[in-house]
Write a protein that holds these residues in place. Structure first.
Motif, short mmCIF file in Angstrom:
data_model
loop_
_atom_site.label_atom_id
_atom_site.label_comp_id
_atom_site.label_asym_id
_atom_site.label_seq_id
_atom_site.Cartn_x
_atom_site.Cartn_y
_atom_site.Cartn_z
N UNK A 119 2.61 -0.31 -5.96
CA UNK A 119 2.14 -1.51 -6.65
C UNK A 119 2.64 -1.55 -8.08
N UNK A 120 2.86 -0.38 -8.69
CA UNK A 120 3.44 -0.36 -10.03
C UNK A 120 4.92 -0.75 -9.99
N UNK A 121 5.59 -0.38 -8.93
CA UNK A 121 7.01 -0.72 -8.79
C UNK A 121 7.21 -2.21 -8.50
N UNK A 122 6.39 -2.76 -7.61
CA UNK A 122 6.51 -4.17 -7.21
C UNK A 122 5.13 -4.81 -7.30
N UNK A 123 4.72 -5.24 -8.50
CA UNK A 123 3.36 -5.77 -8.68
C UNK A 123 3.15 -7.18 -8.14
N UNK A 124 4.22 -7.86 -7.72
CA UNK A 124 4.05 -9.21 -7.22
C UNK A 124 3.21 -9.20 -5.94
N UNK A 125 2.59 -10.36 -5.65
CA UNK A 125 1.60 -10.43 -4.58
C UNK A 125 2.18 -10.05 -3.22
N UNK A 126 3.29 -10.65 -2.85
CA UNK A 126 3.92 -10.37 -1.56
C UNK A 126 5.28 -9.74 -1.78
N UNK A 127 5.38 -8.46 -1.43
CA UNK A 127 6.64 -7.75 -1.65
C UNK A 127 7.06 -7.04 -0.37
N UNK A 128 8.19 -7.47 0.17
CA UNK A 128 8.72 -6.83 1.38
C UNK A 128 9.12 -5.39 1.10
N UNK A 129 9.69 -5.15 -0.09
CA UNK A 129 10.11 -3.79 -0.43
C UNK A 129 8.91 -2.85 -0.53
N UNK A 130 7.82 -3.35 -1.12
CA UNK A 130 6.63 -2.50 -1.22
C UNK A 130 6.09 -2.17 0.17
N UNK A 131 6.08 -3.16 1.05
CA UNK A 131 5.63 -2.93 2.42
C UNK A 131 6.53 -1.93 3.12
N UNK A 132 7.84 -2.06 2.90
CA UNK A 132 8.79 -1.12 3.53
C UNK A 132 8.56 0.29 3.01
N UNK A 133 8.29 0.40 1.71
CA UNK A 133 8.04 1.71 1.12
C UNK A 133 6.79 2.34 1.72
N UNK A 134 5.76 1.53 1.93
CA UNK A 134 4.53 2.03 2.53
C UNK A 134 4.79 2.52 3.96
N UNK A 135 5.65 1.81 4.67
CA UNK A 135 6.00 2.22 6.04
C UNK A 135 6.72 3.55 6.03
N UNK A 136 7.68 3.71 5.10
CA UNK A 136 8.42 4.97 5.00
C UNK A 136 7.47 6.12 4.68
N UNK A 137 6.58 5.89 3.72
CA UNK A 137 5.63 6.94 3.32
C UNK A 137 4.71 7.29 4.48
N UNK A 138 4.25 6.29 5.21
CA UNK A 138 3.37 6.54 6.37
C UNK A 138 4.11 7.34 7.43
N UNK A 139 5.40 7.05 7.61
CA UNK A 139 6.20 7.81 8.58
C UNK A 139 6.30 9.27 8.18
N UNK A 140 6.56 9.53 6.90
CA UNK A 140 6.61 10.91 6.43
C UNK A 140 5.25 11.60 6.60
N UNK A 141 4.19 10.87 6.32
CA UNK A 141 2.85 11.45 6.46
C UNK A 141 2.59 11.81 7.92
N UNK A 142 3.01 10.93 8.84
CA UNK A 142 2.84 11.20 10.27
C UNK A 142 3.65 12.43 10.69
N UNK A 143 4.86 12.57 10.16
CA UNK A 143 5.68 13.74 10.48
C UNK A 143 4.97 15.03 10.08
#
Length: 378
Positions: A119-143
């Motif tokens: 959210x600090x990187x992409x503070x705008x309301x709707x951010x595809x990049x922020x969502x993608x980053x969350x997906x990547x982080x969740x994938x690493x967490x699952x690993x």
């Protein structure tokens, strides 16, 4: 500190304010990660049987990967830099958790830092990049949770406890520094916006809205035995200055008037530009006589001939004033001073008129101007 500030500013100096703050947070994370990981490795070296060469090699690789973030920002690949720094951090956490110390150390919980940082990187309301980053982080967490790998070091319970402490303090340090960098930057940005909203950009004094707000506050707070005075100044023949000498000369005349009024006005007075060539000055006095002396001093200072930076011409003002010890609403106050101003203009300009109890009077005759080489705009 100057070196650190310069490194934080890499790639941010040519960006809009909010984007610049997120870039500085990105650079800060890359810079902070390098010493934080070094401290972590020293701590881990002290509690497990890890060779110094292995620790240094591992730190050098990770530090180099984080350093690439600064390079991406330097060539204006800001989104790539943000994704890169989080990806390198996630890889570092995952590798350390799975292949060095094991899931029991809780190292994988450091991945949770990616979510607020997103959210600090992409503070705008709707951010595809922020969502993608969350997906990547969740994938690493699952690993970390799913993959069963044999760690290089087996820790006993006390070592795992110390490692948990290391994880906790690492997360605290990174989160505090990232948040502080962003918040400090936004507070500076907010302060600049407030200045822009309250000040006249050309002259650097209050604009009309802020002047009226401050004036209302002064009227509410003033003592019953104090006289409040409002002086409206209007530059004589300002249109002719613009037409004959250009708008640059007109701007220079406005700034010169402001400089002179600032040098003569009371310390606690309010001074603002109401638009065009009209200015307002408000102050409190102990008597109407003192208020009159202040007004005469200001007008005399303004109407003294002086060479301006753009052209050689003399600038004078007409002024209208009202003073009273009674409380007045803003409309009545401004109407009284405005009526006095136009009375001064109708009766020769370059002078001061006062309104008191509905009566209009000239304070003194037209101010005399000494002989000078300056060109009169009349």
């Amino acid at each position: 500190m100057a070196v650190i500030s310069s490194l934080l500013m890499i790639g941010a100096d040519k960006s809009a304010e909010i984007e610049a703050q997120s870039i500085k947070v990105c650079n800060m994370l890359a810079l902070v990660a390098i010493p934080v990981i070094a401290v972590n490795l020293l701590f881990q070296y002290s509690i497990v049987d890890m060779s110094a060469q292995l620790s240094f090699t591992f730190w050098l690789i990770v530090a180099s990967l984080f350093g690439v973030t600064i390079g991406f920002n330097a060539i204006c690949l800001h989104d790539l830099a943000k994704v890169w720094v989080i990806s390198v951090f996630s890889l570092y956490v995952t590798f350390t958790c799975l292949f060095l110390y094991g899931i029991e150390t809780g190292f994988c919980w450091l991945l949770l830092l990616a979510y607020p940082i997103g959210f600090l990187f992409w503070p705008e309301k709707n951010s595809t990049l922020r969502f993608s980053l969350f997906c990547i982080t969740t994938l690493f967490f699952a690993l970390n949770m799913v993959v069963e790998a044999k760690p290089l070091f087996t820790l006993d319970q006390s070592q795992q406890y110390l490692m948990n402490i290391s994880v906790f303090f690492t997360s605290i340090v990174i989160q505090i520094l990232a948040s502080k960098q962003f918040i400090d930057g936004m507070m500076r940005y907010k302060s600049r916006l407030e200045v822009q909203a309250n000040m006249d950009s050309l002259t650097g004094i209050y604009n009309r809205n802020f002047f009226e707000d401050e004036l209302q506050t002064k009227l509410r707070e003033k003592g019953t035995d104090q006289y409040h005075s409002l002086l409206i100044l209007d530059i004589d023949y300002f249109k002719e200055i613009n037409d004959n000498y250009g708008h640059a000369a007109g701007d220079d005349a406005l700034r010169e008037i402001v400089r002179r009024v600032n040098s003569a006005m009371p310390t606690e007075g309010l001074f603002g530009r109401f638009g065009g060539d009209e200015f307002c000055l408000f102050w409190l006095s102990s008597s109407s006589t003192q208020a009159m002396r202040v007004a005469q001093h200001v007008i005399s200072a303004v109407n003294l001939p002086k060479e301006t930076q753009v052209r050689d011409f003399h600038v004078r003002v007409s002024a209208g004033m009202t003073t009273d010890s009674k409380r007045r609403n803003l409309v009545r106050l401004f109407n009284a001073a405005d009526n006095a101003l136009y009375f001064a203009k109708r009766n020769g300009r370059g002078q001061l008129a006062i309104e008191q109890d509905g009566h209009l009077d000239l304070v003194k005759t037209r101010l005399e101007v000494v002989d000078t080489p300056f060109v009169s705009v009349q």
